[in-house]
Write a protein that holds these residues in place. Sequence first.
Motif, PDB file in Angstrom:
ATOM      1  N   VAL A 107      43.753  26.061  14.490  1.00 45.79           N
ATOM      2  CA  VAL A 107      42.557  25.778  13.678  1.00 45.79           C
ATOM      3  C   VAL A 107      41.570  24.974  14.504  1.00 45.79           C
ATOM      4  O   VAL A 107      41.938  24.182  15.374  1.00 45.79           O
ATOM      5  CB  VAL A 107      42.886  25.020  12.368  1.00 45.79           C
ATOM      6  CG1 VAL A 107      43.571  25.942  11.370  1.00 45.79           C
ATOM      7  CG2 VAL A 107      43.753  23.824  12.608  1.00 45.79           C
ATOM      8  N   LEU A 108      40.282  25.233  14.251  1.00 50.69           N
ATOM      9  CA  LEU A 108      39.232  24.573  15.020  1.00 50.69           C
ATOM     10  C   LEU A 108      38.271  23.877  14.054  1.00 50.69           C
ATOM     11  O   LEU A 108      38.140  24.285  12.893  1.00 50.69           O
ATOM     12  CB  LEU A 108      38.418  25.598  15.820  1.00 50.69           C
ATOM     13  CG  LEU A 108      39.148  26.450  16.845  1.00 50.69           C
ATOM     14  CD1 LEU A 108      39.558  27.779  16.215  1.00 50.69           C
ATOM     15  CD2 LEU A 108      38.266  26.713  18.046  1.00 50.69           C
ATOM     16  N   THR A 109      37.614  22.885  14.590  1.00 53.12           N
ATOM     17  CA  THR A 109      36.619  22.189  13.768  1.00 53.12           C
ATOM     18  C   THR A 109      35.369  23.043  13.725  1.00 53.12           C
ATOM     19  O   THR A 109      35.281  24.078  14.415  1.00 53.12           O
ATOM     20  CB  THR A 109      36.256  20.825  14.388  1.00 53.12           C
ATOM     21  OG1 THR A 109      35.689  21.085  15.677  1.00 53.12           O
ATOM     22  CG2 THR A 109      37.478  19.936  14.526  1.00 53.12           C
ATOM     23  N   ARG A 110      34.415  22.622  12.931  1.00 54.02           N
ATOM     24  CA  ARG A 110      33.123  23.338  12.790  1.00 54.02           C
ATOM     25  C   ARG A 110      32.430  23.434  14.152  1.00 54.02           C
ATOM     26  O   ARG A 110      31.636  24.314  14.402  1.00 54.02           O
ATOM     27  CB  ARG A 110      32.274  22.518  11.775  1.00 54.02           C
ATOM     28  CG  ARG A 110      30.941  23.088  11.426  1.00 54.02           C
ATOM     29  CD  ARG A 110      31.137  24.389  10.612  1.00 54.02           C
ATOM     30  NE  ARG A 110      29.860  24.994  10.293  1.00 54.02           N
ATOM     31  CZ  ARG A 110      29.135  25.722  11.112  1.00 54.02           C
ATOM     32  NH1 ARG A 110      29.546  25.938  12.334  1.00 54.02           N
ATOM     33  NH2 ARG A 110      27.978  26.238  10.706  1.00 54.02           N
ATOM     34  N   GLN A 111      32.803  22.499  15.070  1.00 58.16           N
ATOM     35  CA  GLN A 111      32.154  22.475  16.387  1.00 58.16           C
ATOM     36  C   GLN A 111      32.893  23.340  17.417  1.00 58.16           C
ATOM     37  O   GLN A 111      32.440  23.499  18.548  1.00 58.16           O
ATOM     38  CB  GLN A 111      32.076  21.041  16.943  1.00 58.16           C
ATOM     39  CG  GLN A 111      31.077  20.145  16.238  1.00 58.16           C
ATOM     40  CD  GLN A 111      31.526  19.786  14.832  1.00 58.16           C
ATOM     41  OE1 GLN A 111      32.711  19.550  14.583  1.00 58.16           O
ATOM     42  NE2 GLN A 111      30.573  19.774  13.892  1.00 58.16           N
ATOM     43  N   ASP A 130      37.732  23.349  23.819  1.00 54.87           N
ATOM     44  CA  ASP A 130      36.486  23.733  23.133  1.00 54.87           C
ATOM     45  C   ASP A 130      36.328  25.257  23.273  1.00 54.87           C
ATOM     46  O   ASP A 130      36.110  25.762  24.373  1.00 54.87           O
ATOM     47  CB  ASP A 130      35.306  23.007  23.795  1.00 54.87           C
ATOM     48  CG  ASP A 130      33.987  23.406  23.153  1.00 54.87           C
ATOM     49  OD1 ASP A 130      34.014  24.155  22.130  1.00 54.87           O
ATOM     50  OD2 ASP A 130      32.923  23.000  23.669  1.00 54.87           O
ATOM     51  N   LEU A 131      36.472  25.934  22.151  1.00 54.85           N
ATOM     52  CA  LEU A 131      36.400  27.409  22.187  1.00 54.85           C
ATOM     53  C   LEU A 131      35.173  27.906  21.428  1.00 54.85           C
ATOM     54  O   LEU A 131      35.136  29.028  20.927  1.00 54.85           O
ATOM     55  CB  LEU A 131      37.679  28.024  21.605  1.00 54.85           C
ATOM     56  CG  LEU A 131      38.978  27.699  22.362  1.00 54.85           C
ATOM     57  CD1 LEU A 131      40.180  28.297  21.638  1.00 54.85           C
ATOM     58  CD2 LEU A 131      38.919  28.251  23.788  1.00 54.85           C
ATOM     59  N   SER A 132      34.160  27.058  21.387  1.00 56.26           N
ATOM     60  CA  SER A 132      32.964  27.422  20.612  1.00 56.26           C
ATOM     61  C   SER A 132      32.228  28.633  21.218  1.00 56.26           C
ATOM     62  O   SER A 132      31.444  29.281  20.547  1.00 56.26           O
ATOM     63  CB  SER A 132      32.024  26.223  20.529  1.00 56.26           C
ATOM     64  OG  SER A 132      31.659  25.851  21.848  1.00 56.26           O
ATOM     65  N   TYR A 133      32.502  28.930  22.450  1.00 55.45           N
ATOM     66  CA  TYR A 133      31.806  30.071  23.100  1.00 55.45           C
ATOM     67  C   TYR A 133      32.469  31.408  22.799  1.00 55.45           C
ATOM     68  O   TYR A 133      31.927  32.459  23.056  1.00 55.45           O
ATOM     69  CB  TYR A 133      31.766  29.850  24.624  1.00 55.45           C
ATOM     70  CG  TYR A 133      33.140  29.791  25.243  1.00 55.45           C
ATOM     71  CD1 TYR A 133      33.742  30.957  25.757  1.00 55.45           C
ATOM     72  CD2 TYR A 133      33.858  28.582  25.303  1.00 55.45           C
ATOM     73  CE1 TYR A 133      35.015  30.890  26.298  1.00 55.45           C
ATOM     74  CE2 TYR A 133      35.124  28.538  25.841  1.00 55.45           C
ATOM     75  CZ  TYR A 133      35.692  29.684  26.346  1.00 55.45           C
ATOM     76  OH  TYR A 133      36.946  29.640  26.869  1.00 55.45           O
TER      77      TYR A 133
END
Length: 608
Positions: A107-111, A130-133
């Motif tokens: 699970v990841l945060t909104r960011q 950080d997997l936001s990309y």
Amino acid sequence: MPIARRLRTIGLLLPALAGLALLAGLAGFRISEGMGLTALQETGRHRLDLYAGSLEREIDKYAYFPATLGLERDVLDLVAGRAPLAWGLNRYLERLNERAGTLTIYVLTRQGRVVASSNWNRPDSFIGEDLSYRPYFVDAAEGRQGRFFGVGTTRGEAGYYLSSPLAEDGVIVGVAVVKVSLEQLEQSWSTVEAPVLVSDENGVVILASVPSWKFTTLRPMDEPARRHFERTLQYNARPLPPLGLAPLYRIAANAELVRLARPADGEAEAAVFPVSGSFLAQTAPLHGTGWTMTVLSPAAQITGMAWTQAALAAVGSAFLGILLLLWVQRRGHLRDLERKVEERTRTLRAAQDELIHAGKLAVIGQLSAGLAHELNQPLAALRTLSGNTIKFLQRGKLEAAQGNLERIAQLVDGMGALTSQLKSFARKSSGAPRPVAVRRPVDTALFLLDQRLRRSGVAVQVDVPDDVAVLCDPNRLEQVLVNLIANGLDALEGQRGGRLAVTARREEDRVRIRVADNGPGLPDDVLPRLFEPFFTTKEGAREGNGGLGLGLAISAGIVRDFGGTLTGANGVDGGAVFTIDLPAANLPADPSAVQAGDFSCPTLPTPP
Ligand code: ADP
């Protein structure tokens, strides 16, 4: 047909034959290939449905999996930042991952930062990353279900990412991700008879039954796409070489014949199916993903079969062509022969006509001597009678003078009859058949041969009823009778008590005229050759045409022309019997119609 012309025809026909064989071969190839491809398309479609179905079911199994994590209070608290990282949650995800048989759950945060993961206790754990990309995160963060095939950045493990937004009161607070492996399915494909592959929306092969095909491209990659992959690390910076699938031609909307280059090393031996050569490529989109599944059915066998059929069709058509050629040639040959036979027949007929005419003239020549003798006697009588008449008149014996003049008139009539007969015999007749009373030509023939008859002392017996008539030309029939009677006289020559009988009888619709003699008859070696032209047993030249051996041949020809036959045999009491068989005719009521053109008095005048 002359040889040169025939060779020229063959020279022209051979290329035509080769062309025909080529066309038949081509048609045979096309038809066989078409039929083979249709059958292959059918099985390919079934395979495609089967594999696509199994893949879709596999993916669907996990479709709602990440969304269910949003039901967990702990998960929502963690991603929303209301609670610190609880190790219990990590262990919960780890157990869930084990039970579901997935690769990773996190699970990841909104960011876009990973806050809990099933691989929490591994050195390459995602936690803190950080997997936001990653596109699957972007999709879910924007409220959509994320679907993404990619290669993991940490372990380089390929997998299918399914993501869902984690929402709280309609507000997205985080993202849940499940990464599944499709390797098992892929392995099951490697045992089927045709290679199968799945390409993603970028044309990159992401699943394949041939391991070396994975992470190759089906279509050339442009620069912007390459940069996009570098940015998203979708394929973790793999080189993505082209697979080498060259399209040959399209068969249907989603079916195409393609050629696949030879695989690099040992791949061909390893696979249970051919992995290079020509294939029928059939594609189908996979629902719920942007992917395309392709089944490659080997088409080499079909091509091989098509070549065999083409060869068979070519050889078969060439064979048929040769047969046709032979038949045409044979027909031409037969036509040539027929034409030749017709030409010869015409020539022979003309020659026969000439001979008949010549034969008549010869008989006239033969007769001339006799006629001169015949006329000399009445002329001498006329001379004496006229001299006597003058004397009777001078003496005033008018009755005696009248008697002499009557005698003179009789003699002149007799001579006139003789000359008119000669005229009629020398005339070349038209040959058209008409009803002829047989008695007349018989009498004429006897008259023409009268000199010889009298010289030979042969007794002639004529039994021909007046009403017996045949359908023929009287002059020609007369010619035949002269020949037969003359032959009889020849046979009786030097024989004492020679007899010659001429009879005619009507037998239903035929009339048989017989000329019989009591001569030596026809020996066995003569009988079968009687009607052969130039066959004769008579030695040396006689007066006229005797001894030429043409008499019977010509006579038989004449009788045949009028639909009759002439036969020769030996009589029961010895001697030869010749029979003329002709169609019977009915005489018209007015007999003068029959006499027209014939002479009228066959009786010879006797000088005083
Ligand atoms: P030619 O009279 O010129 O020999 P023909 O064709 O008329 O030719 O006759 C052929 C032969 O048939 C004669 O040479 C003779 O041997 C035989 N022949 C014809 N008629 C008689 C006959 N009445 N009796 C015996 N032989 C005959």
